[in-house]
Design an enzyme around this catalytic site. Structure first.
Site, PDB file in Angstrom:
ATOM      1  CG  HIS A 300      -1.999  -0.975   1.222  1.00 11.43           C
ATOM      2  ND1 HIS A 300      -2.846  -1.103   0.153  1.00 11.43           N
ATOM      3  CD2 HIS A 300      -2.405  -1.890   2.144  1.00 11.43           C
ATOM      4  CE1 HIS A 300      -3.738  -2.054   0.419  1.00 11.43           C
ATOM      5  NE2 HIS A 300      -3.484  -2.560   1.608  1.00 11.43           N
ATOM      6  CB  CYS A 344      -2.381   3.785  -3.723  1.00 13.12           C
ATOM      7  SG  CYS A 344      -3.687   2.697  -4.296  1.00 13.12           S
TER       8      CYS A 344
END
Length: 484
Positions: A300, A344
């Site tokens: 992430h 991301c």
């Protein structure tokens, strides 16, 4: 009583559970539904003032219950969106509960949708209910047979299904369009498999070996090292488990071993563990005879950062790439260093538009970033610096998405970006240099989008001083020899 197997799992992971489990009212209520916890147990847990003590008391009570309490705990964690902890305890059971939960929620939100829960798309961070269908090839057939005007045709009416971009028949040849269609089907269409099936073709450009504008690839028996850090599970309940990430790891390992690299993989690393790996890697003895170095971070992320498995951030520039400057990694001075960030870089969903201006603006932003990095180059003057090398030279930064935006991951196949990369590199490395391949990766990536017109655009920047060819299949002792 709880079985010894489940008892040992809870005991072994107790520290992680104490640090990561959020004892909420919903969690306790879920455990009380079938009397896994009694009212007295619930009150005992709630009486604790410190969160770690609440978890400890919960675990002590569960371990005194029947064996089914273990699976009910896993189920309750999933129901309260603590997927990472659930998967840590029992991956198979947790994945089944997650699939059931997602199907239930999707049915409530979209009663007409009949898509399989295995096709859920997970943007990072978090898991959305958008679905990536495996029907691109069906669209292609419909578009060729019945849509001569070039308008986009949806592959499915289900939420989040992939549709193809409109294209002008005058822009591409029939052969190139068919090749693109095959590639898309291979990546996320009917031909897709968890383990991508490919064989890297041997180099057909050996005449470029030894050229003064091409990086050397003959320093050792392998091209170099590929370090892959794959963070799948997270203790922070706000960071969902990256379901499907292990397929990225598997396909990258297969690709780079065929490209004659030594691949080393580390799963679920906290920020401290990642720093230790970088410290060890920057002085690794194998770099002396390596021709280049590649690092993949699969995790992430937020803008400019990636997350460790405990939920803390690492700065991509300050904590990662800065470890591999000529000063800190002298064995890699003058050699290409390629950093791939599959994470991301924000929360924005990339919206696709029909106008040409959007494409031009995106390219302009990328050019500005490259210019900025090139403008930042300076000669390091600290004692011990290897003279003759710029601090930020010979670096490629490749991001799965542009700054501020989400990156998409298919829970049944892996991330869009990695699958596009594996496909292009396996098909093009025999003849094309790395930057051209990354451009083609971006081209394929922009053909994928969800039904509500969300897509993804990768970003790259580089300070290479030569062209970087991988010369797959070439023996460095013979095919890659150059005059001394």
């Amino acid at each position: 009583m709880m079985s010894q197997k489940h008892h040992n799992i809870l005991r072994k992971n107790r520290l992680k559970l104490v640090q990561g489990v959020k004892v909420t009212e919903d969690l306790l209520s879920c455990l009380m539904q079938d009397y896994t916890l009694t009212t007295d147990m619930k009150e005992e847990i709630e009486a604790e003032k410190i969160s770690s003590n609440k978890v400890g008391t919960l675990l002590d009570n569960l371990m005194r219950r029947e064996d089914k309490a273990f699976d009910r705990f896993v189920f309750a964690l999933v129901e309260t969106n603590q997927d990472g902890i659930a998967l840590l305890l029992d991956e198979k059971s947790a994945e089944a509960h997650i699939a059931t939960r997602n199907t239930s929620r999707r049915t409530n939100n979209h009663p007409s949708s009949t898509a399989s829960p295995a096709q859920t798309l997970a943007p990072m961070p978090g898991v959305s209910n958008l679905e990536l269908q495996q029907l691109i090839s069906m669209f292609m057939s419909a578009a060729t047979a019945g849509n001569q005007t070039g308008n986009a045709v949806s592959a499915s009416s289900a939420s989040g299904s992939v549709v193809a971009q409109p294209r002008d028949d005058n822009e591409d040849t029939v052969d190139s369009k068919h090749e693109e269609e095959r590639a898309l089907a291979f990546i996320n269409g009917h031909s897709a498999t968890k383990e991508m099936k490919f064989t890297v073709r041997p180099a057909t450009n050996l005449h470029l070996v030894g050229h003064h504008q091409v990086y050397r690839m003959n320093r050792g028996l392998t091209r170099g090292r590929v370090l892959i850090i794959n963070n799948h599970y997270f203790l922070d309940s706000q960071l969902a488990a990256r379901v499907g990430a292990n397929y990225d790891r598997m396909n990258l390992k297969k690709l780079f071993e065929q490209l004659s690299f030594t691949v080393e993989i580390h799963d679920n690393q906290c920020t401290k563990g990642m720093r230790e790996l970088f410290e060890k890697e920057r002085t690794h003895a194998d770099h002396e005879k390596a021709s280049m170095f590649i690092l993949f971070i699969l995790s992430h992320g937020s803008q400019g950062n990636v997350y460790g498995s405990e939920g803390e951030k690492l700065s991509i520039e300050d904590d990662i790439t800065s470890c591999f400057t000529p000063e800190k990694a002298p064995l890699l001075a003058g050699k290409p260093k390629v950093f791939f960030i599959q994470a991301c870089q924000g929360e924005i969903k990339g919206k696709l538009y029909a106008s040409d201006s959007h494409e031009n603006e995106a390219m302009s932003e990328k050019d500005e970033e490259v210019s900025k990095q090139m403008g930042d180059l300076k000669i390091e003057d600290k004692k011990g610096f290897v003279p003759g090398y710029f601090k930020k030279a010979d670096v490629v930064m490749s991001y799965a998405t542009v700054k501020g935006y989400l990156a998409w991951r298919h829970t049944d196949f892996g991330s869009w970006f990695v699958r596009c990369l594996v496909h292009v590199f396996s098909q093009r490395a025999h003849s094309e240099h790395l930057l051209d391949m990354l451009t083609e990766v971006n081209s394929l990536l922009t053909k994928l989008k969800t039904e509500d017109s969300c897509g993804q655009l990768a970003e790259k920047s580089d300070t290479l001083t030569k062209k970087l060819y991988l010369f797959p299949g070439a023996d460095p002792r013979t095919d890659c020899s150059v005059p001394k």
